[in-house]
Design an enzyme around this catalytic site. Structure first.
Site, PDB file in Angstrom:
ATOM      1  N   ASP A 192     -66.217 -32.086  52.736  1.00  0.00           N
ATOM      2  CA  ASP A 192     -64.823 -31.981  53.147  1.00  0.00           C
ATOM      3  C   ASP A 192     -64.678 -30.624  53.818  1.00  0.00           C
ATOM      4  O   ASP A 192     -64.748 -29.579  53.163  1.00  0.00           O
ATOM      5  CB  ASP A 192     -63.916 -32.094  51.918  1.00  0.00           C
ATOM      6  CG  ASP A 192     -62.436 -32.011  52.266  1.00  0.00           C
ATOM      7  OD1 ASP A 192     -62.097 -31.574  53.380  1.00  0.00           O
ATOM      8  OD2 ASP A 192     -61.604 -32.385  51.408  1.00  0.00           O
ATOM      9  N   HIS A 193     -64.486 -30.625  55.148  1.00  0.00           N
ATOM     10  CA  HIS A 193     -64.507 -29.377  55.901  1.00  0.00           C
ATOM     11  C   HIS A 193     -63.351 -28.448  55.523  1.00  0.00           C
ATOM     12  O   HIS A 193     -63.374 -27.245  55.855  1.00  0.00           O
ATOM     13  CB  HIS A 193     -64.473 -29.661  57.406  1.00  0.00           C
ATOM     14  CG  HIS A 193     -65.288 -28.700  58.212  1.00  0.00           C
ATOM     15  ND1 HIS A 193     -65.410 -27.372  57.881  1.00  0.00           N
ATOM     16  CD2 HIS A 193     -66.029 -28.867  59.335  1.00  0.00           C
ATOM     17  CE1 HIS A 193     -66.185 -26.758  58.764  1.00  0.00           C
ATOM     18  NE2 HIS A 193     -66.579 -27.638  59.659  1.00  0.00           N
ATOM     19  N   ARG A 194     -62.351 -28.964  54.841  1.00  0.00           N
ATOM     20  CA  ARG A 194     -61.264 -28.099  54.393  1.00  0.00           C
ATOM     21  C   ARG A 194     -61.728 -27.150  53.284  1.00  0.00           C
ATOM     22  O   ARG A 194     -61.181 -26.052  53.128  1.00  0.00           O
ATOM     23  CB  ARG A 194     -60.087 -28.946  53.888  1.00  0.00           C
ATOM     24  CG  ARG A 194     -59.477 -29.855  54.927  1.00  0.00           C
ATOM     25  CD  ARG A 194     -58.462 -30.796  54.310  1.00  0.00           C
ATOM     26  NE  ARG A 194     -59.065 -31.670  53.306  1.00  0.00           N
ATOM     27  CZ  ARG A 194     -58.397 -32.585  52.602  1.00  0.00           C
ATOM     28  NH1 ARG A 194     -57.095 -32.738  52.806  1.00  0.00           N
ATOM     29  NH2 ARG A 194     -59.020 -33.331  51.725  1.00  0.00           N
ATOM     30  N   ALA A 195     -62.723 -27.613  52.506  1.00  0.00           N
ATOM     31  CA  ALA A 195     -63.169 -26.835  51.350  1.00  0.00           C
ATOM     32  C   ALA A 195     -64.590 -26.307  51.487  1.00  0.00           C
ATOM     33  O   ALA A 195     -64.920 -25.256  50.930  1.00  0.00           O
ATOM     34  CB  ALA A 195     -63.061 -27.696  50.083  1.00  0.00           C
ATOM     35  N   PRO A 227     -61.530 -34.531  56.553  1.00  0.00           N
ATOM     36  CA  PRO A 227     -62.392 -34.234  57.708  1.00  0.00           C
ATOM     37  C   PRO A 227     -63.859 -34.154  57.271  1.00  0.00           C
ATOM     38  O   PRO A 227     -64.362 -33.096  56.910  1.00  0.00           O
ATOM     39  CB  PRO A 227     -61.862 -32.890  58.205  1.00  0.00           C
ATOM     40  CG  PRO A 227     -61.259 -32.250  56.982  1.00  0.00           C
ATOM     41  CD  PRO A 227     -60.720 -33.358  56.145  1.00  0.00           C
TER      42      PRO A 227
END
Length: 340
Positions: free
Chosen positions: A312-315, A138
């Protein structure tokens, strides 16, 4: 006791027609299941041997048309079967005839010429990696404009005083500045992994290098502990070996963060695709001159560079990415800390 026969496998109707035409089924190739000879196979073979005539083409019916439309079609040499009728009850009008005439007289576009280029193994691997990254990560993007007059002046002073024949580049200073910013904001210096977010203690920075047929990202390891001249020497050596295809596997693996610089090509700003499993990549644009308001309310020109961080929107969330760009901008605008 079963009778053994050498007759080809054929449908009853195919056998009947073959006998009627005096044809040997052994000479016919079957296209049905398990090579079964069908009626169509027999008819095709018979036509090929001139035993039966080819089916007559089915004529396209002409639409109904009034006397005026028929006369116009005759004058223009238009076959009414090529006319698409739009009139009441499917009748062709004079305008329908004119439209058909326009289509008939329109030039046929020539097929565009092209060269088919082979896809190298490197290009195919890069394509697969980029598609996977774009589909599965993402991405979001943060852009910051940094004034770099002080950085450019500082670089000139360092190069004027250095004994080394190799001059520092802006990219060498960018790598150092990014490495220090990663130490200040370590939560951007990460990999996304299934077992958790891996935060690295050293800034191992991958540097995108364009090569024939693709792109490689060799790693300047421990950039946070190196001075700009050491970074420049390592980056130059890695780029040279990348273009010569002599990099080892360890030279291109394990980076914690990537920098992609297209400023030398005059690109103002761009959004880079993340290099997984890294949490972010920095895209660097060209330096440009812009009018800026001064502290006393006046206007002066400044050298400005756009930096775009792909996260990376997850991290890495938005506030964290913004904090990193602020730390990076501070070091570029006050570059003395890059050598202290």
């Amino acid at each position: 006791m079963a009778w053994v026969t050498n007759e080809p496998h054929a449908s009853p109707i195919a056998q009947k027609i073959a006998r009627k035409l005096g044809m040997n089924l052994h000479g016919i190739t079957g296209t049905g299941a398990r090579g079964r000879v069908s009626l169509a196979d027999v008819q095709a073979a018979a036509r090929a041997r001139g035993l039966i005539a080819a089916p007559a083409p089915v004529a396209t019916p002409s639409p109904a048309a009034g006397p005026a439309a028929r006369k116009l079609a005759g004058d223009l040499g238009i076959d009414l079967s090529t006319v698409t009728p739009t009139g009441p009850k499917g009748h062709a009008t004079k305008q329908d005839v004119r439209d058909a005439a326009d289509r008939a007289s329109a030039p046929v576009p020539a097929a565009p010429a092209y060269d088919l280029l082979p896809v190298t193994g490197m290009r195919r691997a890069i394509a697969t990696a980029l598609v996977n990254a774009k589909q599965n990560i993402p991405h979001f993007y943060l852009t910051s404009d940094v004034t770099v007059d002080a950085l450019l002046s500082f670089r000139e002073q360092l190069n004027a005083r250095a004994n080394s024949p190799r001059k520092l580049s802006v990219n060498d200073l960018l790598i150092k500045a990014a490495a220090l910013a990663l130490m200040e904001v370590p939560d951007v210096n990460v990999h996304w992994a299934e077992d958790g977010i891996r935060r690295f203690r050293a800034a191992d920075i991958s540097v995108a290098v364009a090569v024939d047929g693709g792109l490689l990202t060799p790693v300047v390891r421990g950039a946070d502990t190196l001075d700009p001249w050491a970074i420049g020497a390592r980056a130059a050596d890695l780029a040279d070996r990348a273009r010569k295809r002599t990099l080892a596997k360890e030279d291109i693996s394990g980076g914690s963060f990537t920098i992609s610089n297209l400023g030398m090509f005059g690109i103002r700003q761009f959004q880079a695709i993340i290099n997984p499993p890294q949490g972010a990549i920095l895209a660097v644009g060209t330096t440009r001159r812009e009018a800026r308001e001064t502290a006393d309310g006046g206007v002066a020109f400044a050298s400005v560079m756009s930096l775009t961080l792909s996260c990376d929107h997850r991290a890495v969330d938005g506030a964290l990415g913004a904090k990193f760009l602020a730390a990076l901008g501070k070091r570029l605008e006050d570059p003395i800390g890059l050598v202290l």
